[in-house]
Design an enzyme around this catalytic site. Structure first.
Site, PDB file in Angstrom:
ATOM      1  N   SER A 135       0.744  -1.132  -0.098  1.00  0.00           N
ATOM      2  CA  SER A 135       0.167  -0.129   0.086  1.00  0.00           C
ATOM      3  C   SER A 135       0.508   1.193   0.084  1.00  0.00           C
ATOM      4  CB  SER A 135      -0.761  -0.080   1.510  1.00  0.00           C
ATOM      5  OG  SER A 135      -1.392   1.067   1.537  1.00  0.00           O
ATOM      6  N   TYR A 176      -2.260  -1.522  11.047  1.00  0.00           N
ATOM      7  CA  TYR A 176      -2.516  -1.963   9.623  1.00  0.00           C
ATOM      8  C   TYR A 176      -1.520  -1.492   8.444  1.00  0.00           C
ATOM      9  CZ  TYR A 176      -4.302  -2.225   5.225  1.00  0.00           C
ATOM     10  OH  TYR A 176      -3.574  -2.073   3.657  1.00  0.00           O
ATOM     11  N   LYS A 203       1.478  -3.728   6.919  1.00  0.00           N
ATOM     12  CA  LYS A 203       1.980  -3.775   5.510  1.00  0.00           C
ATOM     13  C   LYS A 203       3.987  -3.464   4.856  1.00  0.00           C
ATOM     14  CE  LYS A 203      -1.387  -4.713   3.434  1.00  0.00           C
ATOM     15  NZ  LYS A 203      -2.056  -6.206   3.092  1.00  0.00           N
ATOM     16  N   PHE A 259      -2.638   2.555  -5.253  1.00  0.00           N
ATOM     17  CA  PHE A 259      -2.606   3.756  -4.401  1.00  0.00           C
ATOM     18  C   PHE A 259      -4.574   3.319  -3.618  1.00  0.00           C
ATOM     19  CE2 PHE A 259       1.297   6.933  -4.470  1.00  0.00           C
ATOM     20  CZ  PHE A 259       1.605   5.868  -4.328  1.00  0.00           C
ATOM     21  N   GLY A 279      -4.985  11.640  11.587  1.00  0.00           N
ATOM     22  CA  GLY A 279      -3.615  10.732  11.036  1.00  0.00           C
ATOM     23  C   GLY A 279      -3.881  10.715   9.093  1.00  0.00           C
TER      24      GLY A 279
HETATM   25  P1  NAD Z   1     -11.186  -7.331   0.770  1.00  0.00           P
HETATM   26  O1  NAD Z   1     -11.378  -7.284   2.548  1.00  0.00           O
HETATM   27  O2  NAD Z   1     -12.591  -6.816   0.446  1.00  0.00           O
HETATM   28  O3  NAD Z   1     -10.507  -8.405   0.566  1.00  0.00           O
HETATM   29  C1  NAD Z   1      -9.179  -8.787   1.536  1.00  0.00           C
HETATM   30  C2  NAD Z   1     -10.122 -10.852   1.208  1.00  0.00           C
HETATM   31  O4  NAD Z   1      -9.486 -11.860   2.119  1.00  0.00           O
HETATM   32  C3  NAD Z   1     -11.760 -11.137   1.913  1.00  0.00           C
HETATM   33  O5  NAD Z   1     -12.450 -11.890   0.682  1.00  0.00           O
HETATM   34  C4  NAD Z   1     -11.377 -11.843   3.255  1.00  0.00           C
HETATM   35  O6  NAD Z   1     -12.842 -12.399   3.835  1.00  0.00           O
HETATM   36  C5  NAD Z   1      -9.713 -12.594   2.971  1.00  0.00           C
HETATM   37  N1  NAD Z   1      -9.009 -12.697   3.874  1.00  0.00           N
HETATM   38  C6  NAD Z   1      -9.038 -11.721   4.890  1.00  0.00           C
HETATM   39  N2  NAD Z   1      -8.385 -13.227   5.949  1.00  0.00           N
HETATM   40  C7  NAD Z   1      -8.598 -14.201   5.659  1.00  0.00           C
HETATM   41  C8  NAD Z   1      -7.494 -15.661   6.112  1.00  0.00           C
HETATM   42  N3  NAD Z   1      -6.590 -15.369   7.610  1.00  0.00           N
HETATM   43  N4  NAD Z   1      -7.566 -16.659   5.144  1.00  0.00           N
HETATM   44  C9  NAD Z   1      -8.607 -16.183   4.298  1.00  0.00           C
HETATM   45  N5  NAD Z   1      -8.888 -15.105   4.125  1.00  0.00           N
HETATM   46  C10 NAD Z   1      -8.838 -14.058   4.431  1.00  0.00           C
HETATM   47  O7  NAD Z   1      -9.932  -6.150   0.845  1.00  0.00           O
HETATM   48  P2  NAD Z   1      -9.331  -5.594  -0.434  1.00  0.00           P
HETATM   49  O8  NAD Z   1      -9.582  -4.506  -0.432  1.00  0.00           O
HETATM   50  O9  NAD Z   1      -9.734  -6.295  -2.105  1.00  0.00           O
HETATM   51  O10 NAD Z   1      -7.715  -5.820  -0.331  1.00  0.00           O
HETATM   52  C11 NAD Z   1      -7.131  -6.975  -0.622  1.00  0.00           C
HETATM   53  C12 NAD Z   1      -5.548  -6.447  -0.359  1.00  0.00           C
HETATM   54  O11 NAD Z   1      -5.152  -4.976  -0.731  1.00  0.00           O
HETATM   55  C13 NAD Z   1      -5.477  -6.425   1.252  1.00  0.00           C
HETATM   56  O12 NAD Z   1      -4.533  -6.955   1.666  1.00  0.00           O
HETATM   57  C14 NAD Z   1      -5.459  -5.153   1.312  1.00  0.00           C
HETATM   58  O13 NAD Z   1      -4.308  -4.801   2.857  1.00  0.00           O
HETATM   59  C15 NAD Z   1      -4.630  -4.710   0.342  1.00  0.00           C
HETATM   60  N6  NAD Z   1      -4.714  -3.893   0.115  1.00  0.00           N
HETATM   61  C16 NAD Z   1      -6.441  -2.420  -0.477  1.00  0.00           C
HETATM   62  C17 NAD Z   1      -6.643  -1.242  -0.737  1.00  0.00           C
HETATM   63  C18 NAD Z   1      -7.638  -0.358  -0.603  1.00  0.00           C
HETATM   64  O14 NAD Z   1      -8.154   0.510  -0.394  1.00  0.00           O
HETATM   65  N7  NAD Z   1      -8.278  -1.772  -0.637  1.00  0.00           N
HETATM   66  C19 NAD Z   1      -5.156  -0.331  -0.736  1.00  0.00           C
HETATM   67  C20 NAD Z   1      -3.937  -0.692  -0.231  1.00  0.00           C
HETATM   68  C21 NAD Z   1      -3.927  -2.465  -0.334  1.00  0.00           C
HETATM   69  C1  WQD Z   2      -9.623   9.346   0.722  1.00  0.00           C
HETATM   70  C2  WQD Z   2      -9.691  11.019   1.446  1.00  0.00           C
HETATM   71  C3  WQD Z   2     -10.208  11.411   3.283  1.00  0.00           C
HETATM   72  C4  WQD Z   2     -14.403   9.688   4.030  1.00  0.00           C
HETATM   73  C5  WQD Z   2      -7.183   4.408   2.821  1.00  0.00           C
HETATM   74  C6  WQD Z   2      -5.860   3.897   4.122  1.00  0.00           C
HETATM   75  C7  WQD Z   2      -5.143   3.198   3.504  1.00  0.00           C
HETATM   76  C8  WQD Z   2      -5.580   2.551   2.284  1.00  0.00           C
HETATM   77  C9  WQD Z   2      -7.002   2.736   1.507  1.00  0.00           C
HETATM   78  C10 WQD Z   2      -5.226   0.187   2.571  1.00  0.00           C
HETATM   79  C11 WQD Z   2      -8.680  11.540   2.427  1.00  0.00           C
HETATM   80  C12 WQD Z   2     -11.427  11.555   2.349  1.00  0.00           C
HETATM   81  C13 WQD Z   2     -13.330   9.872   3.276  1.00  0.00           C
HETATM   82  C14 WQD Z   2     -15.400  10.420   4.193  1.00  0.00           C
HETATM   83  C15 WQD Z   2     -13.882  12.018   3.640  1.00  0.00           C
HETATM   84  N1  WQD Z   2      -5.397   1.218   2.400  1.00  0.00           N
HETATM   85  N2  WQD Z   2     -12.992  11.347   3.191  1.00  0.00           N
HETATM   86  N3  WQD Z   2     -15.112  11.760   3.865  1.00  0.00           N
HETATM   87  O1  WQD Z   2      -7.292   7.914   3.867  1.00  0.00           O
HETATM   88  O2  WQD Z   2      -6.731   6.945   1.602  1.00  0.00           O
HETATM   89  O3  WQD Z   2      -6.449   5.482   2.989  1.00  0.00           O
HETATM   90  O4  WQD Z   2      -7.929   3.592   2.748  1.00  0.00           O
HETATM   91  O5  WQD Z   2      -4.120   0.173   2.272  1.00  0.00           O
HETATM   92  O6  WQD Z   2      -4.162   2.870   4.048  1.00  0.00           O
HETATM   93  O7  WQD Z   2      -5.382   4.409   5.181  1.00  0.00           O
HETATM   94  O8  WQD Z   2      -8.837   6.548   1.599  1.00  0.00           O
HETATM   95  O9  WQD Z   2     -11.172   6.126   0.878  1.00  0.00           O
HETATM   96  O10 WQD Z   2     -10.591   6.740   3.672  1.00  0.00           O
HETATM   97  O11 WQD Z   2     -10.011   8.591   2.127  1.00  0.00           O
HETATM   98  O12 WQD Z   2     -14.154  13.624   3.745  1.00  0.00           O
HETATM   99  O13 WQD Z   2     -16.882   9.601   4.819  1.00  0.00           O
HETATM  100  O14 WQD Z   2     -11.827  10.930   1.237  1.00  0.00           O
HETATM  101  O15 WQD Z   2     -10.264  12.493   4.319  1.00  0.00           O
HETATM  102  O16 WQD Z   2      -9.086  12.354   2.181  1.00  0.00           O
HETATM  103  P1  WQD Z   2      -7.113   7.227   2.565  1.00  0.00           P
HETATM  104  P2  WQD Z   2     -10.135   7.302   1.981  1.00  0.00           P
END
Ligand code: NAD
Ligand code: WQD
Length: 344
Positions: free
Chosen positions: A130, A155, A159, A184, A303
């Site tokens: 991330s 969290y 990562k 991103f 944060g």
């Molecule tokens: P998500 O929660 O939709 O998908 C994660 C999946 O993993 C879920 O289906 C959940 O049931 C499964 N899971 C969790 N723990 C498990 C375990 N112990 N065993 C088996 N399955 C398990 O989340 P996502 O948004 O698709 O994210 C996928 C990955 O990308 C994650 O590692 C997350 O940290 C990373 N990521 C997400 C974002 C974002 O904004 N969505 C941003 C950066 C990184």
């Molecule tokens: C985006 C922007 C908020 C909700 C988070 C995690 C990060 C990553 C992605 C996985 C920010 C603003 C949001 C609302 C708002 N995940 N906002 N009103 O903060 O970039 O990151 O998700 O790794 O670790 O911290 O994403 O979608 O929460 O926010 O104004 O109700 O929207 O302040 O500027 P963020 P976000």
């Protein structure tokens, strides 16, 4: 079935990013095995994927924390050409409240998986990292060489730790290859609206909150701060279409399978290179979907990073991957997904 097809095991494959990636893997000719404990997704996603691609992925409801169960899956599946490890818990706030749950789930899952890969001779892993590892970068756009900042949540720390674990494991095992994809802000849904993001409870992320507000599920969107040092005062992010993001995993795997990786462990920014403010995103969402979104400006969210967007040049040039979907189409897809949710 699957003659000559490369086989990829996808943990977290019924989740938001995982499901879109399974579709792209199948479209690219891979055979896919999903492992998910369904803690944050539904089993019917497997049928939805099948509807999109016409191919049913194998599915195991299993917890990555059950090492014996994971070993059985590896034994059962035979040769596995690569792993994509999505499975993780991802709620920043929850991780502050329950850090041990996050360390256990996110760290142990990876350790068990790497051990099992070694046991069964599986060499390639793509890991979901991330942009949170950069904190507030000193220089924008941020490149992969930017320093890793102290994590602001457990969290985020998982990562960083997982990235280090993969680096260390590769030093000790010349056969292990890893690609760390630093996502991103993934948004949007598959154009079919058969798969998309299913937030648990009140959404913390911006786009699901917007679509639920537009659908009348939430009375209004709160914009967290308009007094930042940005052109319109709201925070800036790099919003990446989830299908574009999914495709980055396919090229990353191919790179390792074809042994084109230049280092055992490589790391890529997966973003568009374009920063968008919260207010710009709201405006575009309203325009492209022809609706009015009730919102008000409130105080800053603790944060929050003020601004971050990717320099994706390294991924563009080395992986040959580039984000191509427009923000307009992406926000249309998010709204289409929300609307079909109400009919299900
Ligand atoms: P998500 O929660 O939709 O998908 C994660 C999946 O993993 C879920 O289906 C959940 O049931 C499964 N899971 C969790 N723990 C498990 C375990 N112990 N065993 C088996 N399955 C398990 O989340 P996502 O948004 O698709 O994210 C996928 C990955 O990308 C994650 O590692 C997350 O940290 C990373 N990521 C997400 C974002 C974002 O904004 N969505 C941003 C950066 C990184
Ligand atoms: C985006 C922007 C908020 C909700 C988070 C995690 C990060 C990553 C992605 C996985 C920010 C603003 C949001 C609302 C708002 N995940 N906002 N009103 O903060 O970039 O990151 O998700 O790794 O670790 O911290 O994403 O979608 O929460 O926010 O104004 O109700 O929207 O302040 O500027 P963020 P976000």
């Amino acid at each position: 079935m699957g003659i000559n097809k490369k086989k990829i095991l996808v943990t977290g494959g019924t989740g938001y990013i995982g499901s879109h990636t399974v579709v792209e893997l199948q479209n690219a000719g891979f055979e896919v095995v999903i492992v998910d404990n369904l803690s944050n997704s539904n089993a019917d996603v497997v049928d939805r994927i099948t509807k999109i691609t016409g191919q049913k992925p194998s599915f195991y409801k299993e917890d990555c924390l059950n090492k014996v169960g994971i070993e059985k899956i590896f034994a059962n599946e035979g040769k596995i050409d690569g792993i994509i490890h999505f499975a993780a818990k991802k709620a920043v706030n929850e991780s502050v409240q329950q850090p041990l749950l996050y360390y256990r789930n996110n760290i142990l899952s990876l350790v068990y998986l790497l051990e099992t890969m070694q046991q069964f001779g599986v060499q390639n892993i793509v890991f979901s990292s991330s942009c949170t590892v950069y904190g507030q970068p000193d220089k924008l756009p941020v490149t992969e060489t930017a320093p890793i900042k102290t994590a602001t949540s457990p969290y985020g720390n998982t990562k960083q730790m997982c990235e280090e674990i993969i680096h260390d494991a590769a030093v000790a095992d010349a056969n292990l290859n890893g690609i760390l994809l630093r996502y991103f802000n993934p948004i949007g849904a598959h154009p079919s609206a058969l798969i998309g993001e299913l937030p648990n409870g009140v959404p913390m992320n911006l786009v699901p909150f917007i679509t639920q507000t537009a659908a009348g599920i939430r009375p209004e969107l709160k914009v967290f701060g308009d007094d930042y040092s940005t052109p319109d005062g709201s925070c800036i992010r790099d919003y990446i279409n989830v299908v574009d993001l999914a495709k980055a995993h396919v090229v990353a795997l191919n790179r390792m399978i074809e042994k084109k990786n230049k280092q055992q462990v490589e790391c890529f920014n997966i973003g568009t290179g374009r920063g968008l403010s919260v207010l710009e995103l709201i405006k575009t969402f309203q325009e492209v979907n022809e609706l009015t979104l009730p919102y008000k400006i409130v105080g800053r969210r603790e944060g929050d990073i003020e601004q971050i967007w990717a320099d994706p040049t390294y991924a563009n040039e080395e992986l040959g991957w580039k984000a191509v979907e427009s923000i307009e189409d992406t926000l249309r897809s998010a709204w289409k997904w929300q609307k079909q949710l109400e009919n299900n």
